[in-house]
Scaffold this motif. Structure first.
Motif, PDB file in Angstrom:
ATOM      1  N   VAL A  88     -32.258  53.365  24.013  1.00  0.00           N
ATOM      2  CA  VAL A  88     -32.746  52.651  22.985  1.00  0.00           C
ATOM      3  C   VAL A  88     -31.825  51.437  23.106  1.00  0.00           C
ATOM      4  CG1 VAL A  88     -32.812  52.527  20.453  1.00  0.00           C
ATOM      5  CG2 VAL A  88     -33.491  54.619  21.606  1.00  0.00           C
ATOM      6  N   TYR A  89     -32.416  50.447  22.898  1.00  0.00           N
ATOM      7  CA  TYR A  89     -31.575  48.845  22.994  1.00  0.00           C
ATOM      8  C   TYR A  89     -31.648  48.330  21.445  1.00  0.00           C
ATOM      9  CZ  TYR A  89     -31.807  49.589  27.810  1.00  0.00           C
ATOM     10  OH  TYR A  89     -31.369  50.156  29.101  1.00  0.00           O
ATOM     11  N   PHE A  90     -30.519  48.040  21.245  1.00  0.00           N
ATOM     12  CA  PHE A  90     -30.302  47.262  19.872  1.00  0.00           C
ATOM     13  C   PHE A  90     -29.728  45.841  20.139  1.00  0.00           C
ATOM     14  CE2 PHE A  90     -31.153  50.068  16.690  1.00  0.00           C
ATOM     15  CZ  PHE A  90     -31.077  51.572  17.306  1.00  0.00           C
ATOM     16  N   CYS A  91     -30.139  44.909  19.226  1.00  0.00           N
ATOM     17  CA  CYS A  91     -29.750  43.606  19.056  1.00  0.00           C
ATOM     18  C   CYS A  91     -28.994  43.581  18.067  1.00  0.00           C
ATOM     19  CB  CYS A  91     -31.125  42.626  19.030  1.00  0.00           C
ATOM     20  SG  CYS A  91     -30.207  40.675  19.173  1.00  0.00           S
ATOM     21  N   ALA A  92     -28.014  42.654  17.928  1.00  0.00           N
ATOM     22  CA  ALA A  92     -27.096  42.540  16.736  1.00  0.00           C
ATOM     23  C   ALA A  92     -26.547  41.304  16.666  1.00  0.00           C
ATOM     24  CB  ALA A  92     -26.028  43.519  16.646  1.00  0.00           C
ATOM     25  N   ILE A  93     -26.421  40.654  15.353  1.00  0.00           N
ATOM     26  CA  ILE A  93     -26.072  39.171  14.964  1.00  0.00           C
ATOM     27  C   ILE A  93     -24.888  39.354  13.893  1.00  0.00           C
ATOM     28  CG2 ILE A  93     -28.137  38.130  15.459  1.00  0.00           C
ATOM     29  CD1 ILE A  93     -28.688  37.959  12.737  1.00  0.00           C
ATOM     30  N   GLY A  94     -24.169  38.450  13.748  1.00  0.00           N
ATOM     31  CA  GLY A  94     -23.075  38.716  12.445  1.00  0.00           C
ATOM     32  C   GLY A  94     -21.956  38.643  12.891  1.00  0.00           C
ATOM     33  N   ALA A  95     -20.857  38.882  12.023  1.00  0.00           N
ATOM     34  CA  ALA A  95     -19.446  38.809  12.305  1.00  0.00           C
ATOM     35  C   ALA A  95     -18.784  39.790  11.133  1.00  0.00           C
ATOM     36  CB  ALA A  95     -18.732  37.300  11.959  1.00  0.00           C
ATOM     37  N   ALA A  96     -17.474  40.175  11.246  1.00  0.00           N
ATOM     38  CA  ALA A  96     -16.846  41.203  10.631  1.00  0.00           C
ATOM     39  C   ALA A  96     -16.831  40.842   9.175  1.00  0.00           C
ATOM     40  CB  ALA A  96     -15.685  41.434  11.157  1.00  0.00           C
ATOM     41  N   ASN A  97     -16.567  39.861   8.872  1.00  0.00           N
ATOM     42  CA  ASN A  97     -16.264  39.167   7.525  1.00  0.00           C
ATOM     43  C   ASN A  97     -17.390  39.472   6.538  1.00  0.00           C
ATOM     44  OD1 ASN A  97     -17.557  37.034   8.352  1.00  0.00           O
ATOM     45  ND2 ASN A  97     -16.406  35.604   7.754  1.00  0.00           N
ATOM     46  N   TYR A  98     -18.644  39.526   7.111  1.00  0.00           N
ATOM     47  CA  TYR A  98     -19.936  39.596   6.309  1.00  0.00           C
ATOM     48  C   TYR A  98     -20.682  40.809   6.840  1.00  0.00           C
ATOM     49  CZ  TYR A  98     -21.488  35.777   9.057  1.00  0.00           C
ATOM     50  OH  TYR A  98     -21.370  34.904  10.171  1.00  0.00           O
ATOM     51  N   GLY A  99     -20.439  41.471   7.885  1.00  0.00           N
ATOM     52  CA  GLY A  99     -20.870  42.712   8.567  1.00  0.00           C
ATOM     53  C   GLY A  99     -21.980  42.365   9.516  1.00  0.00           C
ATOM     54  N   TYR A 100     -22.148  43.136  10.365  1.00  0.00           N
ATOM     55  CA  TYR A 100     -23.180  42.815  11.438  1.00  0.00           C
ATOM     56  C   TYR A 100     -24.557  43.556  11.362  1.00  0.00           C
ATOM     57  CZ  TYR A 100     -19.055  41.787  14.749  1.00  0.00           C
ATOM     58  OH  TYR A 100     -18.057  41.189  15.092  1.00  0.00           O
ATOM     59  N   THR A 101     -25.489  42.854  11.427  1.00  0.00           N
ATOM     60  CA  THR A 101     -26.940  43.118  11.307  1.00  0.00           C
ATOM     61  C   THR A 101     -27.564  43.575  12.544  1.00  0.00           C
ATOM     62  OG1 THR A 101     -27.159  41.912   9.391  1.00  0.00           O
ATOM     63  CG2 THR A 101     -29.222  42.690  10.199  1.00  0.00           C
ATOM     64  N   PHE A 102     -28.274  44.687  12.757  1.00  0.00           N
ATOM     65  CA  PHE A 102     -28.845  45.199  13.806  1.00  0.00           C
ATOM     66  C   PHE A 102     -30.283  44.809  13.677  1.00  0.00           C
ATOM     67  CE2 PHE A 102     -25.447  47.319  16.413  1.00  0.00           C
ATOM     68  CZ  PHE A 102     -24.466  47.168  15.531  1.00  0.00           C
ATOM     69  N   GLY A 103     -31.068  44.680  14.690  1.00  0.00           N
ATOM     70  CA  GLY A 103     -32.431  45.097  14.656  1.00  0.00           C
ATOM     71  C   GLY A 103     -32.982  46.243  14.974  1.00  0.00           C
ATOM     72  N   SER A 104     -34.238  46.559  14.687  1.00  0.00           N
ATOM     73  CA  SER A 104     -34.668  48.066  14.641  1.00  0.00           C
ATOM     74  C   SER A 104     -34.810  48.544  15.998  1.00  0.00           C
ATOM     75  CB  SER A 104     -36.152  47.740  14.000  1.00  0.00           C
ATOM     76  OG  SER A 104     -36.930  46.768  14.903  1.00  0.00           O
ATOM     77  N   GLY A 105     -34.370  48.157  16.842  1.00  0.00           N
ATOM     78  CA  GLY A 105     -34.235  48.823  18.042  1.00  0.00           C
ATOM     79  C   GLY A 105     -35.566  48.840  19.079  1.00  0.00           C
ATOM     80  N   THR A 106     -35.307  49.056  20.283  1.00  0.00           N
ATOM     81  CA  THR A 106     -36.598  49.191  21.313  1.00  0.00           C
ATOM     82  C   THR A 106     -36.228  50.470  22.319  1.00  0.00           C
ATOM     83  OG1 THR A 106     -37.038  46.732  21.516  1.00  0.00           O
ATOM     84  CG2 THR A 106     -37.504  48.187  23.459  1.00  0.00           C
ATOM     85  N   ARG A 107     -37.092  51.378  21.954  1.00  0.00           N
ATOM     86  CA  ARG A 107     -37.137  52.445  22.731  1.00  0.00           C
ATOM     87  C   ARG A 107     -37.695  52.317  24.114  1.00  0.00           C
ATOM     88  NH1 ARG A 107     -35.788  57.546  22.285  1.00  0.00           N
ATOM     89  NH2 ARG A 107     -35.733  57.458  20.055  1.00  0.00           N
ATOM     90  N   LEU A 108     -37.116  52.291  25.256  1.00  0.00           N
ATOM     91  CA  LEU A 108     -37.364  52.044  26.651  1.00  0.00           C
ATOM     92  C   LEU A 108     -37.397  53.246  27.395  1.00  0.00           C
ATOM     93  CD1 LEU A 108     -38.190  49.982  28.801  1.00  0.00           C
ATOM     94  CD2 LEU A 108     -35.956  49.667  29.473  1.00  0.00           C
ATOM     95  N   THR A 109     -38.598  53.623  27.853  1.00  0.00           N
ATOM     96  CA  THR A 109     -38.768  54.779  29.001  1.00  0.00           C
ATOM     97  C   THR A 109     -38.953  54.223  30.415  1.00  0.00           C
ATOM     98  OG1 THR A 109     -39.319  56.309  27.046  1.00  0.00           O
ATOM     99  CG2 THR A 109     -39.783  56.951  29.211  1.00  0.00           C
ATOM    100  N   VAL A 110     -38.250  54.600  31.282  1.00  0.00           N
ATOM    101  CA  VAL A 110     -38.473  54.081  32.666  1.00  0.00           C
ATOM    102  C   VAL A 110     -38.852  55.606  33.447  1.00  0.00           C
ATOM    103  CG1 VAL A 110     -37.447  53.026  34.863  1.00  0.00           C
ATOM    104  CG2 VAL A 110     -36.718  52.509  32.465  1.00  0.00           C
ATOM    105  N   VAL A 111     -39.998  55.644  33.949  1.00  0.00           N
ATOM    106  CA  VAL A 111     -40.397  56.705  34.612  1.00  0.00           C
ATOM    107  C   VAL A 111     -40.867  56.394  36.131  1.00  0.00           C
ATOM    108  CG1 VAL A 111     -42.033  57.591  32.377  1.00  0.00           C
ATOM    109  CG2 VAL A 111     -43.216  55.956  34.166  1.00  0.00           C
TER     110      VAL A 111
END
Lengths: 111, 119
Positions: A88-111
């Motif tokens: 599961v891959y997450f992207c994030a933005i932000g900084a420590a003084n106001y918190g990091y915000t994460f995206g909702s994630g991508t579930r990647l399956t490699v078969v």
């Protein structure tokens, strides 16, 4: 969170094919991050960006590349997907003084 | 390199009771930040609470509080009056600023603790 979106939300791909995940932000943050989440490991940093065309490696960068041609977009590419990149891959933005915000994630399956 | 350890893979608590999740970290830095994130089954990462290392006062956010012991490199999370909605995976995270005077940095996460709140 409305300020950061990831696409796609799910993806199944075959071994050896290229895959690109997209992270889009509307908050004008300078720093953006890509993490992967695996059981027993928490989240681990793959790559991060500190500005347009400025990127650096994280702790698990092998097999991944990134690009940032605009402030709002940060792309993660698996040049030739392997089963070990199923995660599961997450992207994030932000900084420590106001918190990091994460995206909702991508579930990647490699078969 | 910094490391973060959460020694409790799973915890459970009865509704309305109090539970404490443990986190220890290893660093030689003096200026850093610590966080607790919650991840419910929806997969969304939600910031619960954060602590700046230079502040001696423990952070609190409603029913959530931390016990920050800098010398012991310990950062535990206490959840009071547990609710069913608190059921989630909880991650402890450490951040060292990338450059002096900034608050930008890379997060290092622990392995996570699955908390189940029973009715």
């Amino acid at each position: 969170d409305a300020g950061i979106t990831q696409s796609p939300r799910h993806k199944v791909t075959e071994t050896g094919t290229p895959v690109t995940l997209r992270c889009h932000q509307t908050e004008n943050h300078r720093y953006m991050y890509w993490y992967r989440q695996d059981p027993g490991h928490g989240l681990r940093l793959i790559h991060y960006s500190y500005g347009v065309k400025d990127t650096d490696k994280g702790e698990v960068s092998d097999g991944y590349s990134v690009s940032r041609s605009k402030t709002e977009d940060f792309l993660l590419t698996l040049e030739s997907a392997t089963s070990s990149q199923t995660s599961v891959y997450f992207c994030a933005i932000g900084a420590a003084n106001y918190g990091y915000t994460f995206g909702s994630g991508t579930r990647l399956t490699v078969v | 390199a910094q490391t973060v350890t959460q020694s409790q893979p799973e915890m459970s608590v009865q509704e309305a009771e109090t539970v404490t999740l443990s986190c220890t970290y290893d660093t030689s830095e003096n200026n850093y930040y610590l966080f607790w994130y919650k991840q419910p089954p929806s997969r969304q990462m939600i910031l619960v609470i954060r602590q700046e290392a230079y502040k001696q006062q423990n952070a609190t956010e409603n029913r959530f509080s931390v016990n920050f012991q800098k010398a012991a490199k310990s950062f535990s999370l206490k959840i009071s009056d547990s609710q069913l909605g608190d059921t989630a995976m909880y991650f402890c995270a450490f951040m060292k600023p990338l450059a002096g005077g900034t608050s930008y940095g890379k997060l290092t996460f622990g392995q996570g603790t699955i908390l189940t709140v029973h009715p």
